[in-house]
Motif scaffolding. Sequence first.
Motif, mmCIF file in Angstrom:
data_model
loop_
_atom_site.group_PDB
_atom_site.id
_atom_site.type_symbol
_atom_site.label_atom_id
_atom_site.label_comp_id
_atom_site.label_asym_id
_atom_site.label_seq_id
_atom_site.Cartn_x
_atom_site.Cartn_y
_atom_site.Cartn_z
ATOM 1 N N ASN A 119 0.831 -1.213 0.000
ATOM 2 C CA ASN A 119 0.000 0.000 0.000
ATOM 3 C C ASN A 119 0.862 1.258 0.000
ATOM 4 O O ASN A 119 0.570 2.217 -0.710
ATOM 5 C CB ASN A 119 -0.896 0.041 1.248
ATOM 6 C CG ASN A 119 -1.980 -1.016 1.199
ATOM 7 O OD1 ASN A 119 -2.156 -1.697 0.183
ATOM 8 N ND2 ASN A 119 -2.688 -1.185 2.298
ATOM 9 N N ALA A 120 1.938 1.231 0.804
ATOM 10 C CA ALA A 120 2.793 2.422 0.919
ATOM 11 C C ALA A 120 3.492 2.709 -0.408
ATOM 12 O O ALA A 120 3.625 3.863 -0.816
ATOM 13 C CB ALA A 120 3.809 2.234 2.038
ATOM 14 N N LEU A 121 3.935 1.649 -1.094
ATOM 15 C CA LEU A 121 4.601 1.857 -2.392
ATOM 16 C C LEU A 121 3.596 2.342 -3.434
ATOM 17 O O LEU A 121 3.876 3.253 -4.210
ATOM 18 C CB LEU A 121 5.275 0.563 -2.858
ATOM 19 C CG LEU A 121 6.538 0.169 -2.074
ATOM 20 C CD1 LEU A 121 7.067 -1.167 -2.558
ATOM 21 C CD2 LEU A 121 7.624 1.237 -2.183
ATOM 22 N N GLU A 122 2.398 1.750 -3.422
ATOM 23 C CA GLU A 122 1.364 2.166 -4.385
ATOM 24 C C GLU A 122 0.949 3.611 -4.165
ATOM 25 O O GLU A 122 0.600 4.320 -5.104
ATOM 26 C CB GLU A 122 0.132 1.258 -4.261
ATOM 27 C CG GLU A 122 0.218 0.029 -5.144
ATOM 28 C CD GLU A 122 -0.868 -0.980 -4.822
ATOM 29 O OE1 GLU A 122 -1.957 -0.575 -4.356
ATOM 30 O OE2 GLU A 122 -0.615 -2.184 -5.017
ATOM 31 N N ALA A 123 0.980 4.052 -2.899
ATOM 32 C CA ALA A 123 0.591 5.433 -2.589
ATOM 33 C C ALA A 123 1.686 6.437 -2.956
ATOM 34 O O ALA A 123 1.532 7.630 -2.742
ATOM 35 C CB ALA A 123 0.245 5.559 -1.103
#
Length: 215
Positions: free
Chosen positions: A184-188
């Motif tokens: 999620n953090a990378l996608e954000a």
Amino acid sequence: MATERHYSPADRLLLQADAALRTLLPFSGQPYRPSPAVTEPEAELDADDARHVAGLMRINHTGEVCAQALYQGQALTAKLPEVRQAMEKAAEEEIDHLAWCEQRIRELGSRPSLLNPLFYGMSFGIGALAGLVSDRVSLGFVAATEQQVCKHLDEHLAQLPAEDRKSRAILEQMREDEQQHAENALEAGGLRFPAPVRFGMTLLSKVMTKSTYRI
Ligand SMILES: [Fe+2]
Ligand SMILES: [Fe+2]
């Protein structure tokens, strides 16, 4: 659609203090989901095995204390409201992990690390600094931290006695959640940190694991 609540600086300070106490005081984190261990049978571990597993679970518990602090620090300084909300949501999910680990440590006849306030303070500072630099750095930090946690969890899963299904159930669910947090953090928009930064983080985490296994 979620709307952002507006808090005064004093409100924010009180919320931070509340989050810190809920992380650090014994038995104070109420999990949102029941522990995956409740449906598993208790194993008869000998004293050495119980001590070893309690040490591993103490490391994982401190890792969750650090995660809480990191997210709380970032939520304080993150610029975009949606990033701040994502951090607060992730921090809520980490409360489950925190509570499950503490419960398991107690079942094994031990207690969480005495060093937790120290690690909370350090991680909070790192999180707040990362948030001040930029949201992308901050999210990159989450991703790198979660990947580090996944590595620990894999090592611990490999070391658990086969009969300790309660600890295994907890660590497997945590492994799944942390992987998701990292993605999620990378996608954000989180930055992928270069190898030297990741190496520094690995060294820091070695200090944490070596000390909290016993203390
Ligand atoms: Fe976690
Ligand atoms: Fe996580």
